[in-house]
Scaffold this active site. Structure first.
Site, PDB file in Angstrom:
ATOM      1  N   CYS A 380       0.553  -1.093  -0.446  1.00  0.00           N
ATOM      2  CA  CYS A 380      -0.355  -0.206   0.189  1.00  0.00           C
ATOM      3  C   CYS A 380       1.074   1.176   0.098  1.00  0.00           C
ATOM      4  O   CYS A 380       1.233   2.006  -1.469  1.00  0.00           O
ATOM      5  CB  CYS A 380      -1.055   0.435   1.063  1.00  0.00           C
ATOM      6  SG  CYS A 380      -2.522   0.583   1.172  1.00  0.00           S
ATOM      7  N   HIS A 519      -3.368  -5.645  -0.292  1.00  0.00           N
ATOM      8  CA  HIS A 519      -3.208  -6.046   1.016  1.00  0.00           C
ATOM      9  C   HIS A 519      -3.192  -7.264   1.123  1.00  0.00           C
ATOM     10  O   HIS A 519      -3.614  -8.456   1.986  1.00  0.00           O
ATOM     11  CB  HIS A 519      -4.031  -5.435   2.570  1.00  0.00           C
ATOM     12  CG  HIS A 519      -3.477  -4.189   2.346  1.00  0.00           C
ATOM     13  ND1 HIS A 519      -2.949  -3.400   3.234  1.00  0.00           N
ATOM     14  CD2 HIS A 519      -4.259  -3.129   2.081  1.00  0.00           C
ATOM     15  CE1 HIS A 519      -2.844  -1.663   3.586  1.00  0.00           C
ATOM     16  NE2 HIS A 519      -3.683  -1.893   2.981  1.00  0.00           N
ATOM     17  N   GLU A 521      -1.296  -9.803   3.203  1.00  0.00           N
ATOM     18  CA  GLU A 521      -0.995 -10.295   5.128  1.00  0.00           C
ATOM     19  C   GLU A 521      -2.589 -10.417   4.635  1.00  0.00           C
ATOM     20  O   GLU A 521      -2.256 -11.469   5.663  1.00  0.00           O
ATOM     21  CB  GLU A 521      -0.312  -8.997   5.020  1.00  0.00           C
ATOM     22  CG  GLU A 521      -1.536  -7.650   5.621  1.00  0.00           C
ATOM     23  CD  GLU A 521      -1.105  -6.850   4.819  1.00  0.00           C
ATOM     24  OE1 GLU A 521      -1.443  -5.652   5.263  1.00  0.00           O
ATOM     25  OE2 GLU A 521      -0.333  -6.968   3.616  1.00  0.00           O
TER      26      GLU A 521
END
Length: 547
Positions: A380, A519, A521
Site C-alpha cells: 500500500c 494488502h 497479508e
C-alpha cells in the site's frame, strides 16, 4: 439450524479471548463441522477504520469491504473461512441502525429504548446466516460488567431463551492469578466474574481459565462447585510458545469435547489434527533463520501490523525457516543514514499507513533496498513510496510526492505521482468519492481483481495472470506517469481490469523488489501461506546464504 456458542470474558486479554474462539473454531472444523465466527464489540465507533492503530491495533478488511476488528484476522487464519460484513458489529453500528430506523418511522413513533429496540437489533444481527453452518461462535468484546457491553449480554441472554432448548451454550474466559508469595492460584476472581455473569441472567456452561501454572485437581473441583459447572468443563489455558499451538493445546485440555458434551452430541467424530501438527512441525523444526526489517510508523504497537507479522511467520513455515521480524521507526531515517540500521537484514518490508509522518524515511528504505539489491516488499503506502523514490531519483521528478501530503499540509509542495482516488469501478458500477467526504468507510475497500503482465515476476509467483486481493486506501499511483517510470526499469506488472489503476510494480533489474497497492497479508494462513510472502521469505533465505 446452527448451534450457538457465546464467548464472554472476565479479566482476560482480548487476544486470549479471540485466540480461544479461533482455536475452538479450528477444532470443530477438525471434527468435520462447519463453523462461522463473529465479533460483537462494545465500543461506540461505527467503523473501526476511523480508529488510530495506536488505539485499536490493526483494522482487518473483509472481501466485501468491511473494516473490522483484528480478531477477525485470527478467525480467518485459524479456520480459513473468509469473514464477511455480517461477522462484525459494534455498539456504534447498532445504535446507528436503530436511530436510522427511528428517523424512517419504522417504530411508528414509539419511545426508543435499549430493550427491546437495541437488543432486537443485536439479535437480528446474530440470526443472519444461522442456517448456513453447524456452529456459530460469537465472541462478546470487553469484560463482563463493562457498561458498554450490557446491551450485548442482555441480547444474547434473550437470544438463547428464544432458541430451542440445547441450541445455545455460554463459554466464559477468566484469569487465575498466581501469588508467588504463597505459591497458590486464586480462584476468587473467577468466582466473582461468574457471579457477575449470573447476575445478568447468564450461566456459563464452560469455563476457560487462563493460568501461568498447572491448575491442581482440587482447584478445578472448587471452581466447578462454586461456579456451577461440571469439573470436565473447567478447561485450562496455559502460556504457549506460538499462537498456532492453541488448537492442539486446547484439544489436549478437552475444550472441543466439553463443547460437544454441552450440546449432547454423542458419539462425535474424531478430530483430524494433521493440519495443525504439520504447522507446529514447521514452526518447531525450522532449518534456519532470516532477519526482516519492517520499516513502519506505528512500531510502538506491533498489533498495528498484526497480519503482516503473522504472514511473515507463514512465509517462514513455507520455507521451513524462522523469520525474525524487527520493527524500525521510519522517522529515524529522516535524521540518520539508513545503512547502519538496515545492513544486517536479509529483506526489507515497508507496510501501509496514513499521513506524511515517516514517509521520507520509508522512501530512503526503498532506495536502500533498490540500490543494495536487497529483497523489498512494499504494501500500500510502501508501494507508493517506492514509486516516489523511483520518480525522484531516476525519473527526473525531483519534487515527486503524494497529493495526500500536500492536502495534509494545506499547500502544494510536490508533483503528485500519487493522487486522491476520485472514482473507480466496483463490480458493474462506478464508485465516486470527494475530498470532503466523511473519513469512515469511504476508501477503496475489499476485494478487487487485478490483471498481471505475462512473464512478470508476480505472475510467476502467483502462477496466474488474474488475481483478487483486498484493498484499503484513498490514494493511488497516477497511471499518467507509467511510461516515464517504466523507462527507468520500474515495471507496472499488475493493473486493474480497466487499465486505469496500478496494482503492482516491480524492478526488472532487481532480484526481488515488488510493491503492491493491496494488502496480501490479510489472506495469508499458516496452512496456506500467501504466495507473495512465501516467495519474499524465499528470497530472504537466498540472501542469508550469500552473507
Amino acid at each position: 439450524m446452527a448451534r450457538y456458542i457465546f464467548i464472554t470474558g472476565g479479566v482476560v486479554s482480548s487476544l486470549g479471548k479471540g485466540l480461544a474462539s479461533a482455536a475452538l473454531g479450528a477444532l470443530l472444523q477438525a471434527r468435520g463441522f462447519s463453523v462461522r465466527l463473529r465479533k460483537l464489540d462494545p465500543y461506540l465507533n461505527v467503523d473501526p477504520g476511523t480508529m488510530s492503530p495506536f488505539e485499536h491495533g490493526e483494522v482487518f478488511v473483509t472481501d466485501d469491504g468491511a473494516e473490522t476488528d483484528l480478531d477477525l484476522g485470527h478467525y480467518e487464519r485459524f479456520t480459513g473461512v473468509a469473514a464477511r460484513k455480517t461477522d462484525s458489529v459494534s455498539s456504534g453500528r447498532i445504535y446507528s441502525n436503530v436511530l436510522e430506523k427511528e428517523r424512517r418511522g419504522d417504530y411508528l413513533g414509539k419511545t426508543i429504548q435499549v430493550i427491546p429496540h437495541v437488543t432486537n437489533e443485536i439479535k437480528d444481527f446474530l440470526a443472519v446466516g444461522s442456517d448456513e453452518v453447524d456452529f456459530m461462535l460469537c465472541e462478546i468484546g470487553g469484560t463482563v460488567g463493562d457498561i458498554e457491553g450490557l446491551p450485548f449480554f442482555e441480547a444474547i441472554r434473550q437470544f438463547s431463551h428464544d432458541r430451542p432448548r440445547g441450541q445455545c451454550i455460554f463459554m466464559h474466559l477468566t484469569l487465575l492469578p498466581y501469588l508467588a508469595a504463597s505459591g497458590e492460584l486464586k480462584t476468587k476472581p473467577t468466582q466473582h466474574s461468574v457471579k457477575e455473569l449470573q447476575s445478568i441472567g447468564i450461566a456459563p456452561d464452560i469455563l476457560v481459565c487462563r493460568s501461568e501454572h498447572p491448575i491442581p485437581e482440587k482447584e478445578r473441583e472448587k471452581i466447578a462447585l462454586f461456579c456451577n459447572v461440571r469439573k470436565e468443563s473447567v478447561v485450562a489455558a496455559y502460556d504457549l510458545n506460538s499462537i498456532y499451538e492453541a488448537p492442539l493445546a486446547y484439544h489436549r485440555e478437552g475444550l472441543d469435547q466439553a463443547v460437544l458434551d454441552a450440546f449432547q452430541i454423542s458419539p462425535a467424530p474424531r478430530p483430524d489434527l494433521t493440519r495443525w501438527e504439520d504447522v507446529m512441525d514447521r514452526l518447531e523444526n525450522a532449518e534456519g533463520e532470516v532477519r526482516v526489517a519492517i520499516v513502519g510508523k506505528y512500531t510502538q504497537l506491533e498489533d498495528a501490523y498484526k497480519s503482516i507479522a503473522e504472514a511473515l511467520t507463514h512465509g517462514g513455515m513455507a520455507n521451513r525457516v524462522r523469520v525474525r521480524a524487527e520493527w524500525i521507526d521510519a522517522e529515524i531515517f529522516e535524521r540518520e543514514d539508513p545503512a547502519p540500521w538496515l545492513e544486517g537484514f536479509h529483506a526489507i518490508l515497508v507496510p501501509g499507513g496514513f499521513g506524511e509522518r515517516g514517509t521520507e524515511g520509508k522512501i530512503k528504505a526503498a532506495e536502500f533496498a533498490r540500490t543494495r539489491q536487497i529483497p523489498y516488499l512494499g504494501i500500500c503506502l510502501g508501494m507508493q513510496m517506492a514509486v516516489i523514490e523511483a520518480a525522484r531519483n531516476l525519473g527526473g521528478l525531483a519534487d515527486a510526492g503524494s497529493e495526500e501530503f500536500d492536502l495534509e499540509a494545506g499547500k502544494k509542495r510536490f508533483t503528485p505521482v500519487v493522487y486522491h482516488l476520485k472514482e473507480w469501478v466496483q463490480g458493474n458500477h462506478k464508485v465516486a468519492r470527494k475530498l470532503e467526504d466523511d473519513k469512515g468507510g469511504t476508501m477503496r475497500l475489499g476485494a478487487y481483481t487485478a490483471h498481471l503482465s505475462d512473464g512478470s515476476h508476480v505472475a510467476q509467483i502467483y502462477g496466474s495472470t488474474v488475481i483478487e486481493e483486498r484493498h484499503r486506501h484513498r490514494y493511488e499511483v497516477d497511471v499518467k506517469y507509467r511510461d516515464k517510470l517504466e523507462a527507468t526499469g520500474l515495471c507496472f506488472s499488475g493493473m486493474s481490469p480497466d487499465g486505469r489503476l496500478p496494482e503492482i510494480v516491480e524492478w526488472k533489474n532487481h532480484p526481488w523488489f515488488i510493491g503492491v497497492q493491496f494488502h496480501p497479508e490479510l489472506k495469508s494462513k499458516p496452512f496456506a501461506p500467501h504466495p507473495l510472502f512465501a516467495d519474499f521469505v524465499r528470497a530472504a533465505v537466498e540472501v542469508s546464504r550469500l552473507v
